[in-house]
Motif scaffolding. Structure first.
Motif, mmCIF file in Angstrom:
data_model
loop_
_atom_site.group_PDB
_atom_site.id
_atom_site.type_symbol
_atom_site.label_atom_id
_atom_site.label_comp_id
_atom_site.label_asym_id
_atom_site.label_seq_id
_atom_site.Cartn_x
_atom_site.Cartn_y
_atom_site.Cartn_z
ATOM 1 N N GLY A 31 54.108 117.780 39.381
ATOM 2 C CA GLY A 31 53.034 118.510 40.102
ATOM 3 C C GLY A 31 53.162 118.530 41.619
ATOM 4 O O GLY A 31 52.462 118.981 42.567
ATOM 5 N N ASN A 32 53.850 117.760 42.089
ATOM 6 C CA ASN A 32 54.179 117.688 43.709
ATOM 7 C C ASN A 32 55.771 117.316 43.695
ATOM 8 O O ASN A 32 56.174 116.460 43.432
ATOM 9 C CB ASN A 32 53.673 116.341 44.271
ATOM 10 N N VAL A 33 56.346 118.194 44.592
ATOM 11 C CA VAL A 33 57.630 118.026 44.751
ATOM 12 C C VAL A 33 58.290 116.975 45.524
ATOM 13 O O VAL A 33 59.401 116.108 45.223
ATOM 14 C CB VAL A 33 58.349 119.306 45.503
ATOM 15 N N GLN A 34 57.376 116.219 46.141
ATOM 16 C CA GLN A 34 57.598 114.991 46.973
ATOM 17 C C GLN A 34 57.975 113.762 46.065
ATOM 18 O O GLN A 34 58.507 112.859 46.294
ATOM 19 C CB GLN A 34 56.515 114.774 47.919
ATOM 20 N N GLU A 35 57.246 114.032 44.849
ATOM 21 C CA GLU A 35 57.552 112.758 43.844
ATOM 22 C C GLU A 35 58.527 112.942 42.951
ATOM 23 O O GLU A 35 58.764 112.223 41.959
ATOM 24 C CB GLU A 35 56.299 112.519 42.947
ATOM 25 N N THR A 36 59.515 113.953 43.129
ATOM 26 C CA THR A 36 60.855 113.973 42.366
ATOM 27 C C THR A 36 61.955 113.732 43.010
ATOM 28 O O THR A 36 61.759 112.998 44.523
ATOM 29 C CB THR A 36 60.967 115.461 42.351
ATOM 30 N N PRO A 37 62.809 113.309 42.313
ATOM 31 C CA PRO A 37 64.038 112.851 43.039
ATOM 32 C C PRO A 37 64.679 113.646 44.097
ATOM 33 O O PRO A 37 65.104 113.292 45.253
ATOM 34 C CB PRO A 37 65.288 112.954 41.968
ATOM 35 N N PHE A 38 64.444 115.226 44.031
ATOM 36 C CA PHE A 38 64.793 116.168 45.274
ATOM 37 C C PHE A 38 64.013 115.862 46.201
ATOM 38 O O PHE A 38 64.390 115.924 47.563
ATOM 39 C CB PHE A 38 64.631 117.449 44.669
ATOM 40 N N GLY A 39 62.701 115.585 46.168
ATOM 41 C CA GLY A 39 61.599 114.995 47.315
ATOM 42 C C GLY A 39 62.251 113.855 47.863
ATOM 43 O O GLY A 39 62.115 113.995 49.197
ATOM 44 N N TYR A 40 62.533 112.953 47.188
ATOM 45 C CA TYR A 40 63.166 111.543 47.858
ATOM 46 C C TYR A 40 64.325 111.896 48.582
ATOM 47 O O TYR A 40 64.395 111.532 49.544
ATOM 48 C CB TYR A 40 63.423 110.822 46.854
ATOM 49 N N THR A 41 65.142 112.866 48.049
ATOM 50 C CA THR A 41 66.586 112.984 48.982
ATOM 51 C C THR A 41 66.065 113.789 50.094
ATOM 52 O O THR A 41 66.675 113.511 51.245
ATOM 53 C CB THR A 41 67.385 113.932 47.995
ATOM 54 N N ILE A 42 65.037 114.656 49.938
ATOM 55 C CA ILE A 42 64.766 115.372 51.317
ATOM 56 C C ILE A 42 64.263 114.561 52.386
ATOM 57 O O ILE A 42 64.463 114.811 53.517
ATOM 58 C CB ILE A 42 64.046 116.793 51.168
ATOM 59 N N SER A 43 63.432 113.676 51.787
ATOM 60 C CA SER A 43 62.920 112.675 52.846
ATOM 61 C C SER A 43 63.798 111.935 53.511
ATOM 62 O O SER A 43 63.546 111.331 54.549
ATOM 63 C CB SER A 43 61.861 111.755 52.311
ATOM 64 N N VAL A 44 65.045 111.651 52.810
ATOM 65 C CA VAL A 44 65.875 110.576 53.473
ATOM 66 C C VAL A 44 66.965 111.392 54.598
ATOM 67 O O VAL A 44 67.223 110.886 55.607
ATOM 68 C CB VAL A 44 66.769 109.989 52.362
ATOM 69 N N ILE A 45 67.327 112.597 54.053
ATOM 70 C CA ILE A 45 68.527 113.386 54.662
ATOM 71 C C ILE A 45 67.785 114.657 55.413
ATOM 72 O O ILE A 45 68.746 115.154 55.992
ATOM 73 C CB ILE A 45 69.730 113.596 54.016
ATOM 74 N N GLY A 46 66.592 114.896 55.015
ATOM 75 C CA GLY A 46 66.093 116.242 55.552
ATOM 76 C C GLY A 46 65.754 116.165 56.970
ATOM 77 O O GLY A 46 66.005 115.293 57.813
ATOM 78 N N GLY A 47 65.566 117.391 57.604
ATOM 79 C CA GLY A 47 65.391 117.447 59.155
ATOM 80 C C GLY A 47 66.586 118.069 59.882
ATOM 81 O O GLY A 47 67.694 118.195 59.476
ATOM 82 N N LYS A 48 66.356 118.261 61.028
ATOM 83 C CA LYS A 48 67.348 118.924 61.811
ATOM 84 C C LYS A 48 68.745 118.049 62.044
ATOM 85 O O LYS A 48 69.770 118.401 62.410
ATOM 86 C CB LYS A 48 66.670 119.258 63.310
ATOM 87 N N TRP A 49 68.420 116.800 62.319
ATOM 88 C CA TRP A 49 69.427 115.839 62.934
ATOM 89 C C TRP A 49 70.023 114.921 62.053
ATOM 90 O O TRP A 49 71.211 114.442 61.984
ATOM 91 C CB TRP A 49 69.005 115.152 64.206
ATOM 92 N N LYS A 50 69.298 114.601 60.917
ATOM 93 C CA LYS A 50 69.695 113.275 60.013
ATOM 94 C C LYS A 50 71.295 113.604 59.333
ATOM 95 O O LYS A 50 72.032 112.546 59.304
ATOM 96 C CB LYS A 50 69.052 112.973 58.911
ATOM 97 N N MET A 51 71.645 114.772 58.760
ATOM 98 C CA MET A 51 72.874 114.884 58.011
ATOM 99 C C MET A 51 73.847 114.816 59.182
ATOM 100 O O MET A 51 75.072 114.569 58.947
ATOM 101 C CB MET A 51 72.851 116.126 57.238
ATOM 102 N N LEU A 52 73.945 115.412 60.413
ATOM 103 C CA LEU A 52 74.678 115.605 61.435
ATOM 104 C C LEU A 52 74.861 113.853 62.034
ATOM 105 O O LEU A 52 76.257 113.659 62.082
ATOM 106 C CB LEU A 52 74.047 116.259 62.615
ATOM 107 N N ILE A 53 74.006 113.086 62.046
ATOM 108 C CA ILE A 53 74.171 111.818 62.234
ATOM 109 C C ILE A 53 74.952 111.228 61.290
ATOM 110 O O ILE A 53 76.031 110.514 61.635
ATOM 111 C CB ILE A 53 72.813 111.314 62.566
ATOM 112 N N ILE A 54 74.879 111.489 60.084
ATOM 113 C CA ILE A 54 75.630 110.928 58.878
ATOM 114 C C ILE A 54 76.845 111.207 58.986
ATOM 115 O O ILE A 54 77.811 110.451 58.837
ATOM 116 C CB ILE A 54 74.594 111.141 57.473
ATOM 117 N N TYR A 55 77.097 112.737 59.368
ATOM 118 C CA TYR A 55 78.503 113.023 59.387
ATOM 119 C C TYR A 55 79.254 112.387 60.410
ATOM 120 O O TYR A 55 80.310 112.195 60.319
ATOM 121 C CB TYR A 55 78.383 114.556 59.327
#
Length: 118
Positions: free
Chosen positions: A10-34
């Motif tokens: 019932g809430n995308v935030q409670e799914t594995p996809f939601g967790y993934t986005i919370s960790v690497i989402g946003g403008k800068w995080k994937m660039l920092i990791i890269y």
């Protein structure tokens, strides 16, 4: 994750996809990791220079979030002036194949756009 999983939660935030986005989402995080994957360990100012348009406050905040999520390791050396280095954790290294696939996707799309618009 299927649509059934999302509907069940019932809430995308409670799914594995939601967790993934919370960790690497946003403008800068994937660039920092890269950038850390390409150059680790990296000091704060060096990372700031490589990114360019990010503010010191935002970079600091993003690094703290990545550290709290177990993606980035922060190593502080007891010296004057202070020296701090950032590197990826083992957990982050499991993300690298996914980031590589995203880069390959971007390359394919860029080629298609070049072909279509030239």
């Amino acid at each position: 994750m299927s649509m059934a999983d999302y509907k069940e939660k019932g809430n995308v935030q409670e799914t594995p996809f939601g967790y993934t986005i919370s960790v690497i989402g946003g403008k800068w995080k994937m660039l920092i990791i890269y950038l850390l994957a390409e150059n680790q360990p990296v000091r704060f100012n060096e990372l700031k220079r490589k990114i360019g348009a990010i503010t010191f406050k935002t970079l600091s905040s993003q690094l703290k979030e990545l550290e709290a999520d177990g993606i980035v390791r922060r190593k502080e050396y007891p010296q004057i002036p202070p020296k701090v280095e950032y590197s990826l954790t083992h957990k982050a290294e499991t993300l690298l194949p996914v980031l590589e696939q995203l880069c390959e996707w971007g390359e394919k799309i860029a080629i298609i756009k070049l072909f279509l618009y030239s």
